[in-house]
Design a protein around this motif. Structure first.
Motif, PDB file in Angstrom:
ATOM      1  N   VAL A 188       0.836  -1.199   0.000  1.00 49.05           N
ATOM      2  CA  VAL A 188       0.000   0.000   0.000  1.00 49.05           C
ATOM      3  C   VAL A 188       0.872   1.251   0.000  1.00 49.05           C
ATOM      4  O   VAL A 188       0.798   2.093  -0.905  1.00 49.05           O
ATOM      5  N   LEU A 232      -0.332   5.087  -5.918  1.00 50.16           N
ATOM      6  CA  LEU A 232      -0.937   5.696  -4.735  1.00 50.16           C
ATOM      7  C   LEU A 232      -0.066   6.831  -4.209  1.00 50.16           C
ATOM      8  O   LEU A 232      -0.567   7.910  -3.849  1.00 50.16           O
ATOM      9  N   VAL A 242      -7.989   6.901   2.504  1.00 50.91           N
ATOM     10  CA  VAL A 242      -7.626   5.840   1.551  1.00 50.91           C
ATOM     11  C   VAL A 242      -8.180   4.531   2.094  1.00 50.91           C
ATOM     12  O   VAL A 242      -7.982   4.213   3.275  1.00 50.91           O
ATOM     13  N   VAL A 266      -8.665   0.282   1.334  1.00 46.16           N
ATOM     14  CA  VAL A 266      -8.121  -0.839   0.569  1.00 46.16           C
ATOM     15  C   VAL A 266      -8.819  -2.129   1.017  1.00 46.16           C
ATOM     16  O   VAL A 266      -8.856  -2.440   2.213  1.00 46.16           O
ATOM     17  N   ALA A 286      -8.518  -0.175  -4.301  1.00 44.92           N
ATOM     18  CA  ALA A 286      -8.194   1.025  -3.540  1.00 44.92           C
ATOM     19  C   ALA A 286      -8.969   2.219  -4.063  1.00 44.92           C
ATOM     20  O   ALA A 286      -9.198   2.348  -5.269  1.00 44.92           O
TER      21      ALA A 286
END
Length: 312
Positions: free
Chosen positions: A87, A93, A173, A175, A237
């Motif tokens: 991540v 990202l 964020v 996920v 995501a």
């Protein structure tokens, strides 16, 4: 909702997506193998079933509605720094966060969020939480398991709800660590709802049809917003503005839904695309009172849940 071309390239402007939709979804997932590996380790440490919960008598002896969520020193995710590289070091990202928040952005919070399936919730607890707008199950979970956030459906809300008197200087964020289908308590997100600014929970919404909602602000402004359901594969995501309304229905699958939630902030005011996003918002950028659904002890005092009526 705008999407990325691939997980190592953010494609169209994230800032423009946040201005128009209040959210940005990556078309391709983050590393699915990384997500699956982390999920395996989490499940090896925890049974996400009825063993999580206190007995009714034990809860009633000392009900605690505050201070039951993960915090520094009591956060299961703190054990997995290395595993979170899929991540936190993902190029797409990182590029998106740099665009919106500036190159010196900081992760201010990260935790595991578990949607608990209906079959794992004791009957006595189901009776108590039926119809509540925010079914955070932390008060009913044994203290040793409060290093994860557990929920059973949460009405449409803004993430600014936990930050009164704070301007919108962060993004969320989210996920998924495994495939999330319609029955797995996926996030329902109302695109464009951020434009009315920070508003007090519960929010003034009425459904127009299966996908469209009318959102009214306290100052007489209103906007028609469109619902999108965020389903996806392992590593899915998305990121969104703290004023973007979102929520989940109860998990009706036969297993829990395990996800990661990050709050990521900019260090310096007026840095990054978030400045342009906030400038386009028509309502207030902070609130002194963010919610009106809780009694003085933190227990729910309102029985209303609009996301339960959503279709998708």
């Amino acid at each position: 909702m705008s999407t990325a071309a691939e997980n190592t390239s953010i494609g169209p402007s994230v800032t423009q997506a946040l201005i128009s939709d209040g959210a940005y979804r990556f078309e391709r997932p983050l590393d699915p193998a990384g997500a699956t590996a982390l999920l395996k380790k989490i499940r090896a440490m925890r049974r996400f079933d009825e063993s999580l919960f206190l007995e009714e008598e034990a809860f009633d002896l000392n009900p605690q509605y505050r201070g039951v969520n993960p915090r520094p020193g009591r956060n299961l995710l703190e054990q997995f720094d290395a595993e979170l590289a899929f991540v936190e070091q993902d190029r797409g990202l990182v590029s998106a966060l740099t665009e919106v928040l500036g190159p010196d952005y900081v992760i201010t919070d990260r935790k595991i969020v578990c949607g608990v399936p209906s079959r794992s919730i004791p009957n006595w607890l189901k009776a108590r939480i039926e119809g509540a707008p925010v079914n955070n199950l932390g008060p009913y979970v044994k203290p040793e398991y409060r290093d994860v956030t557990y929920f059973y459906g949460i009405d449409f809300h803004q993430d600014i709800i936990d930050f009164k008197d704070q301007e919108a200087d962060f993004v969320t964020v989210y996920v998924y660590l495994h495939p999330v289908a319609r029955s797995d308590a996926p996030l329902f997100l109302l695109e464009g709802s951020h434009v009315l600014g920070a508003t007090t929970f519960p929010h003034m919404l009425s459904r127009k049809d299966g996908q469209a909602w009318l959102y009214n602000g306290p100052d007489g402004q209103s906007v028609e917003v469109r619902q999108t359901v965020l389903t996806g594969q392992a590593g899915f995501a998305a990121l969104w503005h703290p004023f973007t309304l979102h929520g989940t229905q109860p998990d009706t699958a036969d297993h829990e839904r395990i996800s990661l939630r990050y709050l990521v902030s900019r260090r310096s005011p007026s840095v990054g695309g978030l400045t342009a996003v906030n400038a386009a918002i028509r309502g207030p950028l902070l609130l002194q009172t963010t919610r009106m659904d809780l009694a003085a002890d933190g227990s729910a005092q309102i029985k209303s849940n609009l996301v339960r009526t959503a279709e998708g």
